[in-house]
Design a protein around this motif. Structure first.
Motif, mmCIF file in Angstrom:
data_model
loop_
_atom_site.group_PDB
_atom_site.id
_atom_site.type_symbol
_atom_site.label_atom_id
_atom_site.label_comp_id
_atom_site.label_asym_id
_atom_site.label_seq_id
_atom_site.Cartn_x
_atom_site.Cartn_y
_atom_site.Cartn_z
ATOM 1 N N LEU A 22 0.719 -1.109 0.062
ATOM 2 C CA LEU A 22 -0.067 -0.031 0.081
ATOM 3 C C LEU A 22 0.890 1.260 0.051
ATOM 4 O O LEU A 22 0.358 2.351 -0.237
ATOM 5 C CB LEU A 22 -0.932 0.136 1.004
ATOM 6 C CG LEU A 22 -2.078 -1.326 1.380
ATOM 7 C CD1 LEU A 22 -2.696 -1.235 2.712
ATOM 8 C CD2 LEU A 22 -2.668 -1.071 0.067
ATOM 9 N N GLY A 23 2.162 1.089 0.269
ATOM 10 C CA GLY A 23 3.078 2.134 0.119
ATOM 11 C C GLY A 23 2.914 3.172 1.229
ATOM 12 O O GLY A 23 2.188 2.909 2.233
ATOM 13 N N SER A 24 3.599 4.092 1.259
ATOM 14 C CA SER A 24 3.831 5.085 2.372
ATOM 15 C C SER A 24 2.979 6.235 2.082
ATOM 16 O O SER A 24 2.639 7.153 3.219
ATOM 17 C CB SER A 24 5.038 5.451 2.859
ATOM 18 O OG SER A 24 5.584 6.291 1.740
ATOM 19 N N ASP A 25 2.193 6.220 1.217
ATOM 20 C CA ASP A 25 1.210 7.434 0.922
ATOM 21 C C ASP A 25 0.244 7.452 1.728
ATOM 22 O O ASP A 25 -0.400 8.608 2.087
ATOM 23 C CB ASP A 25 0.491 7.373 -0.675
ATOM 24 C CG ASP A 25 1.678 7.433 -1.636
ATOM 25 O OD1 ASP A 25 2.712 7.838 -1.722
ATOM 26 O OD2 ASP A 25 1.454 6.780 -2.768
ATOM 27 N N LEU A 26 -0.280 6.570 2.205
ATOM 28 C CA LEU A 26 -1.314 6.425 3.205
ATOM 29 C C LEU A 26 -0.879 6.559 4.557
ATOM 30 O O LEU A 26 -1.832 6.500 5.538
ATOM 31 C CB LEU A 26 -2.307 5.184 2.968
ATOM 32 C CG LEU A 26 -3.156 5.334 1.687
ATOM 33 C CD1 LEU A 26 -3.849 4.058 1.349
ATOM 34 C CD2 LEU A 26 -4.066 6.544 1.391
#
Length: 67
Positions: A22-26
């Motif tokens: 989910l990546g670090s964007d959230l």
């Protein structure tokens, strides 16, 4: 109702979310901090981070993809 839920989870491959990056964007969209007076953890959701259209579409997909 349980059978329908289990079938839905199977049909939509819900388990696969566990392998998704989910990546670090959230990372700024929610955080845990403290407990309430009954000992339950408190989760804060910061919904304004989803005002970024690119991040919103990455997270939830476009309307076309959802349909």
């Amino acid at each position: 109702m349980l059978k329908k839920t289990l079938q839905w989870r199977k049909d939509f491959k819900i388990q696969s979310i566990l392998e998704e990056d989910l990546g670090s964007d959230l990372a700024t969209a929610a955080y845990m901090s403290g407990i309430d007076n009954q000992g339950h953890p408190i989760c804060y959701n910061i919904f304004w981070v989803l005002d970024d259209e690119e991040l919103y579409n990455k997270t939830f997909g476009t309307e076309e993809k959802r349909n």
